[in-house]
Write a protein that holds these residues in place. Structure first.
Motif, PDB file in Angstrom:
ATOM      1  N   GLU A  76       0.829  -1.206   0.000  1.00  0.00           N
ATOM      2  CA  GLU A  76       0.000   0.000   0.000  1.00  0.00           C
ATOM      3  C   GLU A  76       0.865   1.258   0.000  1.00  0.00           C
ATOM      4  N   GLN A  77       2.068   1.146   0.565  1.00  0.00           N
ATOM      5  CA  GLN A  77       2.970   2.307   0.550  1.00  0.00           C
ATOM      6  C   GLN A  77       3.304   2.673  -0.897  1.00  0.00           C
ATOM      7  N   VAL A  78       3.536   1.632  -1.708  1.00  0.00           N
ATOM      8  CA  VAL A  78       3.893   1.851  -3.116  1.00  0.00           C
ATOM      9  C   VAL A  78       2.739   2.524  -3.866  1.00  0.00           C
ATOM     10  N   ILE A  92      -2.898  18.264  -9.988  1.00  0.00           N
ATOM     11  CA  ILE A  92      -3.671  18.258  -8.738  1.00  0.00           C
ATOM     12  C   ILE A  92      -2.717  18.211  -7.549  1.00  0.00           C
ATOM     13  N   ASN A  93      -2.989  19.060  -6.575  1.00  0.00           N
ATOM     14  CA  ASN A  93      -2.198  19.083  -5.350  1.00  0.00           C
ATOM     15  C   ASN A  93      -2.547  17.819  -4.540  1.00  0.00           C
ATOM     16  N   ALA A  94      -1.578  16.934  -4.345  1.00  0.00           N
ATOM     17  CA  ALA A  94      -1.855  15.671  -3.636  1.00  0.00           C
ATOM     18  C   ALA A  94      -0.618  15.215  -2.895  1.00  0.00           C
ATOM     19  N   ARG A  95      -0.823  14.486  -1.788  1.00  0.00           N
ATOM     20  CA  ARG A  95       0.323  13.841  -1.139  1.00  0.00           C
ATOM     21  C   ARG A  95      -0.107  12.507  -0.536  1.00  0.00           C
ATOM     22  N   SER A  96       0.854  11.611  -0.369  1.00  0.00           N
ATOM     23  CA  SER A  96       0.550  10.304   0.229  1.00  0.00           C
ATOM     24  C   SER A  96       0.678  10.385   1.748  1.00  0.00           C
ATOM     25  N   TRP A  97      -0.095   9.532   2.421  1.00  0.00           N
ATOM     26  CA  TRP A  97      -0.032   9.415   3.889  1.00  0.00           C
ATOM     27  C   TRP A  97       0.054   7.925   4.240  1.00  0.00           C
ATOM     28  N   GLN A  98       1.046   7.561   5.036  1.00  0.00           N
ATOM     29  CA  GLN A  98       1.071   6.207   5.575  1.00  0.00           C
ATOM     30  C   GLN A  98       0.222   6.210   6.856  1.00  0.00           C
ATOM     31  N   GLY A 137      -4.029   2.158   2.527  1.00  0.00           N
ATOM     32  CA  GLY A 137      -5.015   1.373   3.268  1.00  0.00           C
ATOM     33  C   GLY A 137      -4.363   0.226   4.021  1.00  0.00           C
ATOM     34  N   PHE A 138      -5.181  -0.496   4.832  1.00  0.00           N
ATOM     35  CA  PHE A 138      -4.759  -1.786   5.398  1.00  0.00           C
ATOM     36  C   PHE A 138      -3.764  -1.652   6.549  1.00  0.00           C
TER      37      PHE A 138
END
Ligand code: ADP
Ligand code: ASP
Ligand code: MG
Length: 396
Positions: A76-78, A92-98, A137-138
């Protein structure tokens, strides 16, 4: 918006997911997205953990569950990073969150952790500034400060929990089917898609084997009253109606009150790979159930259906119950080890069974469902049988 494994299976599909997200952002919504790992990835990671040589080079089924989580959460990190990149490339302004960054706090049950608390304040603030939150997720973080995963299919639960935490209008679960059907459409092509299903019915369908949503996600949706839509990620994101906020294509899972016409039978769920154990001639005394099910629970064996028949004079009883087929050898050895304490004659078992469940809130006030069901089962004798003694490959 939550996207499952097949929806993010490769870069092209991730691009398609980004287009779905862009549609909602362009319509003026603040969006949090939850992603699964690419389909097949989690299975591969689980197999790596299981196949890693352990003591003396032998492969052992026992491993450190905290390290299992460290490995299997990586899928899910990938995808969260890749989706954030795809969104950024569309302007689009976006960022990932663990999970640990939000943080999503869980209990300590590594491998099958439950979400205890989500602090939504950071992502709410960023979403308010126009940034899309792409959440892995997860996964969450346990009280031991280590990664914890939520059990297979757990991204659904991440999505509903995030939706509840940010007080979302809705939680849209995008998957490889365009809604919830009366039964698994991959097994029964003439299954019908439902417009609305109550939380309670969906909970039963999920817990009795319909894996379209993880059971825990439906529990959370019911408790927090999160209106949840199951819909397809494979449609063209810009097809007519896809952006219809009030009436999107798919199945709404909602409160019973929202459903005007309650069906007698809403759906049929199945579970394969069940095994049945019968303990014959058990002494019928108070506490005997605890003597049987206590040691099984300690061995983490999940007992499902239980039937007890008492002998005519009431002194002996037959106890029949089901466990997952994979747990059968372990269950038998636990019972044998406790044979004297329980006091039974013989333990008989049979694996390779199936369980079919019929679900519907209308059944509460309607007679005759079992009659109709039992008329249909004999039409396919290879998959049904009446006597528990006759051997067959599966049973309904
Ligand atoms: P995802 O990877 O998006 O989480 P899943 O494979 O977990 O997707 O869930 C979707 C699958 O659930 C469908 O492909 C379908 O085969 C299965 N399924 C089982 N029961 C049902 C049902 N009653 N309605 C729709 N899909 C169902
Ligand atoms: N990737 C995890 C699994 O395969 C979680 C999920 O897909 O919901 O179980
Ligand atoms: Mg799933």
């Amino acid at each position: 918006m939550k996207f499952g494994g097949t929806s993010v299976a490769n870069l092209e599909r991730i691009h398609n997911v980004a287009r779905h997200v862009k549609r909602e952002v362009d319509a003026g919504h603040e969006v949090a997205v939850v992603v699964s790992a690419m389909s097949g990835k989690t299975n591969e990671l689980v197999a790596w953990v299981q196949d890693t040589p352990k003591v003396n080079g032998a492969s052992s089924p026992f491993y450190d569950a905290r390290e299992y989580d460290a490995v299997v959460a990586s899928g899910e990190q990938v995808t969260s990073g890749l989706l954030a990149i795809a969104l950024q490339s569309m302007g689009i302004n976006a960022r990932s969150w663990q999970g640990w960054q939000i943080p999503i706090r869980t209990d300590n049950a590594h491998g099958a952790a439950r979400i205890l608390e989500i602090d939504g304040s950071d992502i709410i603030k960023r979403m308010g500034e126009g940034q899309v939150a792409v959440v892995a997720g997860f996964q969450g973080i346990g009280p031991d400060n280590r990664l914890a995963t939520l059990g297979r299919g757990g991204s659904d639960t991440s999505a509903v929990a995030i939706a509840a935490a940010v007080k979302a209008d809705r939680c849209d679960i995008y998957t490889d089917v365009d809604g919830v059907y009366t039964t698994d459409p991959r097994i029964v092509p003439k299954a019908r898609r439902m417009k609305k299903v109550s939380f309670e019915e969906m909970l039963e369908m999920a817990s009795l084997g319909s894996k379209v949503l993880q059971v825990r996600s439906v529990e959370l949706a019911m408790v927090h009253k999160v209106r949840t839509f199951v819909r397809s990620s494979f449609e063209d994101p810009d097809a007519p109606g896809m952006g219809d906020f009030l009436n999107p294509p798919g199945t709404l899972i909602c409160d019973e009150e929202e459903i005007v016409e309650q069906e007698v039978v809403t759906g049929i769920a199945y579970a394969k790979d069940e095994a049945q154990i019968s303990l014959r001639r058990v002494a019928d005394r108070p506490g005997v159930s605890a003597a049987i099910f206590g040691p099984l629970a300690e061995a983490h064996i999940n007992v499902d259906m239980i039937v007890q028949n008492i002998s005519e004079d009431g002194s002996k009883t037959d106890m029949t119950f089901t466990v997952p087929s994979g747990d059968l050898p372990k269950a038998i050895s636990v019972l044998d080890a406790n044979k004297d304490k329980i006091g039974f004659d013989v333990a008989q078992s049979e694996s390779g069974l199936a369980k079919v469940s019929v679900i519907g809130i209308g059944m509460r006030s309607h007679a005759g469902v079992l009659r109709r069901l039992s008329r249909h089962l004999p039409k396919n004798p290879s998959t049904s049988r009446r006597s528990p003694r006759r051997k067959s490959r599966s049973r309904s």
